[in-house]
Design a protein around this motif. Structure first.
Motif, PDB file in Angstrom:
ATOM      1  N   GLY A 113      41.039   9.192  41.594  1.00  0.00           N
ATOM      2  CA  GLY A 113      41.128   8.502  40.174  1.00  0.00           C
ATOM      3  C   GLY A 113      40.279   8.734  39.300  1.00  0.00           C
ATOM      4  O   GLY A 113      40.354   9.153  38.169  1.00  0.00           O
ATOM      5  N   TYR A 147      33.017   3.947  44.749  1.00  0.00           N
ATOM      6  CA  TYR A 147      34.432   4.088  44.306  1.00  0.00           C
ATOM      7  C   TYR A 147      35.115   4.697  45.418  1.00  0.00           C
ATOM      8  O   TYR A 147      35.216   6.111  45.156  1.00  0.00           O
ATOM      9  N   GLY A 153      35.507   4.347  30.364  1.00  0.00           N
ATOM     10  CA  GLY A 153      35.669   2.897  29.868  1.00  0.00           C
ATOM     11  C   GLY A 153      36.833   2.620  29.150  1.00  0.00           C
ATOM     12  O   GLY A 153      36.646   1.519  28.351  1.00  0.00           O
ATOM     13  N   SER A 213      38.702  -2.347  36.889  1.00  0.00           N
ATOM     14  CA  SER A 213      40.265  -2.169  36.484  1.00  0.00           C
ATOM     15  C   SER A 213      41.046  -1.530  37.404  1.00  0.00           C
ATOM     16  O   SER A 213      42.185  -1.417  37.510  1.00  0.00           O
ATOM     17  N   HIS A 214      40.286  -0.836  38.469  1.00  0.00           N
ATOM     18  CA  HIS A 214      41.119   0.012  39.635  1.00  0.00           C
ATOM     19  C   HIS A 214      40.547  -0.428  40.858  1.00  0.00           C
ATOM     20  O   HIS A 214      40.339   0.219  41.630  1.00  0.00           O
TER      21      HIS A 214
HETATM   22  N1  A3P Z   1      43.287   4.860  40.076  1.00  0.00           N
HETATM   23  C1  A3P Z   1      42.904   5.553  38.886  1.00  0.00           C
HETATM   24  N2  A3P Z   1      43.698   5.715  37.992  1.00  0.00           N
HETATM   25  C2  A3P Z   1      43.413   6.411  37.082  1.00  0.00           C
HETATM   26  N3  A3P Z   1      42.241   6.707  36.386  1.00  0.00           N
HETATM   27  C3  A3P Z   1      41.222   6.244  37.223  1.00  0.00           C
HETATM   28  C4  A3P Z   1      41.411   5.526  38.622  1.00  0.00           C
HETATM   29  N4  A3P Z   1      40.375   5.170  38.933  1.00  0.00           N
HETATM   30  C5  A3P Z   1      39.479   5.602  38.193  1.00  0.00           C
HETATM   31  N5  A3P Z   1      39.708   6.125  37.184  1.00  0.00           N
HETATM   32  C6  A3P Z   1      39.135   6.867  35.894  1.00  0.00           C
HETATM   33  O1  A3P Z   1      37.644   6.744  36.283  1.00  0.00           O
HETATM   34  C7  A3P Z   1      37.136   6.229  35.167  1.00  0.00           C
HETATM   35  C8  A3P Z   1      36.105   5.324  35.770  1.00  0.00           C
HETATM   36  O2  A3P Z   1      37.168   4.131  35.971  1.00  0.00           O
HETATM   37  P1  A3P Z   1      36.536   2.535  36.576  1.00  0.00           P
HETATM   38  O3  A3P Z   1      36.416   2.134  35.158  1.00  0.00           O
HETATM   39  O4  A3P Z   1      38.088   1.893  37.178  1.00  0.00           O
HETATM   40  O5  A3P Z   1      35.497   2.653  37.342  1.00  0.00           O
HETATM   41  C9  A3P Z   1      38.282   5.890  34.234  1.00  0.00           C
HETATM   42  O6  A3P Z   1      37.781   6.880  33.173  1.00  0.00           O
HETATM   43  P2  A3P Z   1      38.447   6.465  31.572  1.00  0.00           P
HETATM   44  O7  A3P Z   1      38.010   5.250  31.179  1.00  0.00           O
HETATM   45  O8  A3P Z   1      37.796   7.576  30.809  1.00  0.00           O
HETATM   46  O9  A3P Z   1      39.809   6.791  31.620  1.00  0.00           O
HETATM   47  C10 A3P Z   1      39.407   5.849  34.705  1.00  0.00           C
HETATM   48  O10 A3P Z   1      40.596   6.078  34.174  1.00  0.00           O
END
Ligand code: A3P
Ligand code: MG
Length: 322
Positions: free
Chosen positions: A252, A248, A113, A207-208
């Protein structure tokens, strides 16, 4: 028979695992000078110093980007020496008592997060410790250091630790107080139908966001979408029934994001897999990326339904990138 203290369960007690990272060790977010935001992601975070790992952990494999390697000097003050006897009061499943150390891989995300942490949305921040045996997610710890921070002035009541072991169950969370059969029946009774408005809640990334996610949501038509940060946090929403699904459909997320959640959700009868319904492999040499997405449900009936109703083109877009 071996003593439980020589079994996998020893990793779930503070002495050997950073389960006891409480609010005091996590820096006060408001006063932290260490945060810089680069491309929307926090860099130079005050971690992993706030994670307590004992030297014993170093004999196991701990892959990951934000983790420590065996040569890292660990501040002795950060090593937890007290024993949480409540963990030992549980019976370790017999098949896990004699697991060999070389078959164990520990996946650590000291700060899940990250984007939300940088923005001060602190409920979403978790520390994740997943324990895999022969590639399978078997045990996990999700520590939520800021749990209750908005409503509680007493520091000792801020933060909580949830842990689970497949074959034993999960602890430290708000139990749904329903049997697994009741949870499954409840889902059957909702008569979910492809393309129609459906009565279930999906949690997904704040955020993604991307096209694949939008396309999947359009077809599944949930009654509510919760946009929230962190794989650990969204898994807790599913565990506690605030969301029915964490979806999801995109690459990522990494193995350190899903190992602990997968073990904990599976330990209560739910299911976390990729969007094709396949479990991830957590052996030490695997690719870090969860390239075929994440799907977690508290109900297996719902999990099957979502797997079967995610549009083919969404699945194809993930597998064609492999
Ligand atoms: N497109 C993307 N690029 C980089 N990291 C991603 C990503 N989608 C998901 N993640 C990683 O997956 C975790 C959960 O993502 P989200 O909050 O978007 O659901 C986060 O871990 P971190 O917060 O440990 O980096 C995030 O960085
Ligand atoms: Mg993460």
């Amino acid at each position: 028979m071996s003593s439980p203290r020589s079994s996998i369960i020893r990793f779930l007690k503070p002495k050997y695992a950073p389960t006891n990272v409480n609010g005091k060790e996590i820096p006060n977010h408001k006063n932290s000078k260490a945060i810089k935001v680069v491309n929307g992601t926090a860099a130079e975070l005050p971690f992993p110093q706030s994670i307590k790992l004992s030297k014993k952990n170093m004999e196991n494999t701990i892959p990951g980007h934000k983790t420590l390697d065996a040569s890292t000097e660990i501040n002795e003050k950060l090593i937890v020496n007290e024993i949480d006897e409540t963990v030992f009061s549980k019976k370790c499943p017999s098949e896990l008592i004699d697991v060999k150390d070389e078959d164990i891989v520990i996946w650590v995300d000291p700060l899940d997060g990250t984007t939300e942490y940088a923005k001060g949305i602190l409920d979403c921040v978790t520390v994740l410790i997943g324990i895999a045996v022969n590639g399978k997610a078997i045990a996990g710890v999700i520590h939520q250091p800021y749990y209750n921070y908005k409503i509680e002035n007493d520091e000792s009541k801020i933060g909580r630790t949830i842990w689970g072991l497949v074959g034993l169950g999960a602890f430290g969370y708000k139990n749904l107080q329903k049997t697994q059969a009741e949870i499954e029946n409840d889902m059957l009774n909702r008569n979910l139908t492809f393309g129609k408005n459906n009565n279930f809640i999906i949690a997904s990334s704040k955020s993604h966001r991307n096209k694949q996610l939008d396309k999947a949501l359009e077809s599944l038509k949930p009654s509510q979408i919760i946009n929230a940060g962190g794989a650990g946090y969204k898994s807790l929403l599913v565990l506690e029934g605030q969301a029915d699904t964490y979806l999801y459909p995109s690459p990522g997320c990494k193995k350190w994001d899903t190992c602990a959640p997968e073990a904990i959700i599976n330990s209560v009868g739910g299911k976390l897999t990729n969007i094709m319904g396949e479990s991830y492999d957590y052996k030490k040499d695997v690719m870090y990326n969860n390239s075929t997405g994440v799907l977690a449900c508290r109900s297996e009936v719902l999990h099957n339904w979502v797997v079967n109703n995610i549009p083919k083109e969404v699945k194809k877009s993930l597998t064609s990138q492999l």
